[in-house]
Design an enzyme around this catalytic site. Structure first.
Site, short mmCIF file in Angstrom:
data_model
loop_
_atom_site.label_atom_id
_atom_site.label_comp_id
_atom_site.label_asym_id
_atom_site.label_seq_id
_atom_site.Cartn_x
_atom_site.Cartn_y
_atom_site.Cartn_z
N GLN A 86 0.43 -0.99 -0.14
CA GLN A 86 0.09 -0.17 0.07
C GLN A 86 0.48 1.46 -0.08
OE1 GLN A 86 -2.90 0.45 -0.51
NE2 GLN A 86 -3.58 -1.48 -0.90
N SER A 87 2.08 1.42 -0.42
CA SER A 87 2.93 2.90 -0.47
C SER A 87 2.73 3.60 -1.59
CB SER A 87 4.25 1.58 -1.23
OG SER A 87 5.26 2.54 -0.97
#
Ligand SMILES: *Cc1c(COP(=O)(O)O)cnc(C)c1O
Length: 351
Positions: A86-87
């Site tokens: 989820q960067s």
């Protein structure tokens, strides 16, 4: 040693380092009077880096302006970076790579998720190729980046590695400029904050702000809330990156980890795992100002600021909170962490 505050010469030099123009600056600096009243601080402003006008925004775009310019100057054909699935950093890098017509490879720790949502959905849509280390250790990403770069070199390519979070001297330059940008905005409106509060993950953002604040002659104190690493480790990282950046700019100055102000106690169960304090902070800000924070960074940083507002350091002070972005992660997963609804006010935040 030069006195940097108000010396246009230095900022001009910084302005001459190759930089790709990805977004429009300055980002808005907006008053949050309802929240200020609830927190009992004199003035509260949000520096809206979440509104950066490229690739869904966020602080990572600032570093990428310098990193991508360097990649292009070095004739790279691949950008290789990584982080968690989820960067924001990987999503922003995928967008910048596409914009520069470069291929992008993204290394994620752990295994592929069941759901393709939030930032990961955007990263995939942008055409970045994903690799999973299969190892839950976040440091496995660093080895993965090195391995993929080695393979690309063997195949005759020119990979350009970007460390997790863009946390390096070149990336931090973007945040040095952000501090300068805030200074000019405040100067124009005739006020100076006492305190700038931001979230610290990999530490590159705080490192740039620390150096930038120093170069301005310390008009305010910069303090971060750690959302990932334990406080001793993140202080050392911030000092290390700030010193590397100073060295890069030929500035004769060293930061020591003990002098880096980091507020602790708001990581919760771990990096990327929403916390009840963060969820309360997100509700409080949403319901008082109509501004969305994210569960990984800005929600936890705001939880830290709510705590600070009850201490001497922040009580009755003028504060700028860096809204560093991250909203796409709000839409990842089922959002069960938000379900336990409470009627939020700073005094019933269940710490
Ligand atoms: C990466 C990130 C941060 C923290 O920046 P670091 O340079 O990694 O410390 C803060 N907020 C958001 C939304 C981010 O994506």
């Amino acid at each position: 040693m030069i006195a940097y505050a108000n010396t246009p010469l230095f900022w001009d030099t910084l302005g001459q380092i190759p930089r790709l123009n990805l977004a429009q600056f300055p980002t808005p600096l907006l008053a949050m009077p309802r929240l200020a009243t609830k927190l009992n601080v004199k003035e509260l402003w949000f520096k809206r880096d979440d509104l950066i006008s490229f690739g869904l925004g966020g602080n990572k775009i600032r570093g990428l302006e310098f990193l991508m310019a360097d990649a292009l100057a070095q004739h790279a054909d691949y950008i290789v970076t990584g982080a968690g699935v989820q960067s924001n950093h990987v999503r922003a890098t995928a967008a910048a790579s596409a914009y520069c017509n470069l291929r992008c490879k993204a290394v994620f720790w752990g295994r592929p998720p069941d759901q393709v949502d939030g930032n990961y959905r955007v990263t995939r849509m942008l055409g970045a190729e994903s690799f999973f280390t299969g190892d839950p250790d976040r440091a496995s990403v660093d080895q993965g980046i090195a391995r993929i770069c080695g393979e690309l070199i063997d195949q005759g390519h020119q990979p350009y590695p970007i460390p997790r979070g863009g946390a390096c001297a070149l990336g931090a330059l973007g945040h040095v400029l952000a501090a300068h940008e805030l200074y000019e905005q405040c100067d124009e409106s005739g006020f100076m904050p006492d305190l700038v509060v931001l979230a610290a993950g990999s530490g590159g953002t705080h490192a740039g702000w620390l150096l930038g604040t120093h170069l301005l002659g310390n008009p305010w104190q910069t303090i971060s809330v750690t959302v990932s690493r334990e406080v001793k480790a993140v202080r050392a990282e911030i000092a290390r990156i700030a010193n590397e950046t100073a060295f890069y700019l030929h500035i004769d100055w060293q930061f020591t980890p003990e002098k880096v102000a980091v507020h602790d106690g708001f990581i919760g169960e771990g990096y990327g795992i929403p916390s009840p304090e963060g969820a309360n902070a997100i509700r409080l800000v949403g319901r008082s100002e109509g501004v969305l924070l994210d569960p990984t960074y800005t929600g936890k940083a705001m939880a830290g600021l709510i705590d600070l507002s009850q201490h001497e350091l922040a009580k009755d002070r003028s504060i700028v909170f860096l809204h560093s972005g991250g909203e796409p992660a709000f839409f990842a997963g089922a959002g069960n962490w938000l379900q336990k609804d409470t009627n939020v006010s700073p005094t019933n935040l269940n710490r």
